[in-house]
Design an enzyme around this catalytic site. Structure first.
Site, PDB file in Angstrom:
ATOM      1  CD  GLU A  98     -44.044   5.746  58.483  1.00 55.95           C
ATOM      2  OE1 GLU A  98     -43.420   4.825  58.540  1.00 55.95           O
ATOM      3  OE2 GLU A  98     -44.235   6.728  57.721  1.00 55.95           O
ATOM      4  CG  ASP A  99     -40.481   2.038  58.956  1.00 54.23           C
ATOM      5  OD1 ASP A  99     -41.210   2.796  58.591  1.00 54.23           O
ATOM      6  OD2 ASP A  99     -39.467   1.613  58.251  1.00 54.23           O
ATOM      7  CG  ASP A 102     -35.003  10.504  59.186  1.00 51.20           C
ATOM      8  OD1 ASP A 102     -34.481  11.430  59.679  1.00 51.20           O
ATOM      9  OD2 ASP A 102     -34.217  10.071  58.144  1.00 51.20           O
ATOM     10  CG  PHE A 151     -28.480   4.456  56.836  1.00 48.33           C
ATOM     11  CD1 PHE A 151     -29.723   4.793  56.363  1.00 48.33           C
ATOM     12  CD2 PHE A 151     -27.987   3.715  56.165  1.00 48.33           C
ATOM     13  CE1 PHE A 151     -30.567   4.156  55.438  1.00 48.33           C
ATOM     14  CE2 PHE A 151     -28.439   3.025  55.070  1.00 48.33           C
ATOM     15  CZ  PHE A 151     -29.898   3.369  54.752  1.00 48.33           C
ATOM     16  NE  ARG A 164     -38.052  -2.952  52.118  1.00 45.29           N
ATOM     17  CZ  ARG A 164     -38.262  -1.884  52.258  1.00 45.29           C
ATOM     18  NH1 ARG A 164     -38.419  -1.188  53.330  1.00 45.29           N
ATOM     19  NH2 ARG A 164     -38.235  -0.822  51.303  1.00 45.29           N
TER      20      ARG A 164
HETATM   21  C1  PRP Z   1     -39.223   5.369  55.108  1.00 45.88           C
HETATM   22  C2  PRP Z   1     -39.972   4.791  56.258  1.00 45.88           C
HETATM   23  C3  PRP Z   1     -41.032   6.006  56.653  1.00 45.88           C
HETATM   24  C4  PRP Z   1     -40.270   7.269  55.933  1.00 45.88           C
HETATM   25  C5  PRP Z   1     -39.824   8.307  57.058  1.00 45.88           C
HETATM   26  O1  PRP Z   1     -40.247   4.954  54.109  1.00 45.88           O
HETATM   27  O2  PRP Z   1     -40.551   3.707  56.133  1.00 45.88           O
HETATM   28  O3  PRP Z   1     -42.052   5.936  55.906  1.00 45.88           O
HETATM   29  O4  PRP Z   1     -39.157   6.873  55.294  1.00 45.88           O
HETATM   30  O5  PRP Z   1     -38.879   9.290  56.501  1.00 45.88           O
HETATM   31  P1  PRP Z   1     -39.359  10.963  56.780  1.00 45.88           P
HETATM   32  O6  PRP Z   1     -39.793  11.011  58.152  1.00 45.88           O
HETATM   33  O7  PRP Z   1     -38.170  11.558  56.401  1.00 45.88           O
HETATM   34  O8  PRP Z   1     -40.289  11.137  55.663  1.00 45.88           O
HETATM   35  P2  PRP Z   1     -39.265   4.924  52.530  1.00 45.88           P
HETATM   36  O9  PRP Z   1     -39.761   6.134  51.773  1.00 45.88           O
HETATM   37  O10 PRP Z   1     -37.740   4.872  52.658  1.00 45.88           O
HETATM   38  O11 PRP Z   1     -40.062   3.749  52.037  1.00 45.88           O
HETATM   39  P3  PRP Z   1     -40.158   2.307  52.395  1.00 45.88           P
HETATM   40  O12 PRP Z   1     -40.881   2.356  53.768  1.00 45.88           O
HETATM   41  O13 PRP Z   1     -40.725   1.475  51.469  1.00 45.88           O
HETATM   42  O14 PRP Z   1     -38.680   1.880  52.849  1.00 45.88           O
END
Ligand code: PRP
Length: 175
Positions: A98-99, A102, A151, A164
């Site tokens: 994961e990146d 949250d 953020f 990105r």
């Molecule tokens: C982001 C991020 C994680 C997730 C974390 O993805 O890449 O996968 O949110 O958030 P959480 O812990 O609150 O669930 P996003 O849904 O924004 O999609 P993306 O990766 O395409 O930007």
């Protein structure tokens, strides 16, 4: 977004150092074994590209695509699976990449889904562990950088799909 709205929080050098450390840790933990990295699109695409080159054990890679709904800066807990795995994971040493973690909803959802497919082992690696707004109890096994709240954009992380590509990670001032 103007220059005044964002500032570098984690530089490309810091990110590179953490990626190198994580790659070395994973390589040590899985010495003489094979691993499978499962990248969570889209945000993890730069991290996984760098991490896989910092790993020295035999590694295969696959991707899933999940999207969490909510406002621009917070998750609702509703997760949509848009793309599943193409390779079987049964019997493999799997590491979810994961990146950012949250609220934890995305990871909890994916972790349980993959666990049902009977991997040999299942771990979690995240570049950023944002702990301040965690809603579910889930801990990554490998963490690059821990932060409390804020953020952030860059190095795969977006704002309305933009930014990105930025090589550093920026903190965005929320208005
Ligand atoms: C982001 C991020 C994680 C997730 C974390 O993805 O890449 O996968 O949110 O958030 P959480 O812990 O609150 O669930 P996003 O849904 O924004 O999609 P993306 O990766 O395409 O930007």
């Amino acid at each position: 977004m103007t220059d005044a709205d964002h500032q570098i929080l984690f530089s490309r050098d810091r990110i590179a150092a953490e990626v190198k450390r994580l790659g070395a840790e994973i390589s040590k933990d899985y010495a003489n074994e094979e691993i499978m990295l499962v990248g969570v699109l889209k945000g993890s695409f730069l991290f996984i590209a760098d991490l896989i080159r910092a790993i020295s054990v035999p590694t295969v890679v696959d991707f899933v695509r999940l999207a969490s709904y909510g406002s621009e800066t917070s998750s609702s807990g509703i997760i949509e699976f848009r793309k599943g795995l193409e390779m079987p994971i049964r019997g493999r040493n799997v590491i979810i990449i994961e990146d950012i973690v949250d609220s934890g909803y995305t990871l909890e959802c994916l972790y349980n889904k993959l666990l049902n497919q009977e991997p040999r082992s299942l771990k979690i690696c995240t570049l950023i562990d944002k702990r301040g707004r965690r809603e579910v109890e889930i801990e990554a096994d490998y963490v690059g950088i821990t932060m409390e709240d804020g953020f952030i954009i860059g190095y795969g992380l977006d704002h309305n799909e933009y930014y990105r590509h930025l090589p550093d990670i920026y903190l965005v001032r929320e208005t």
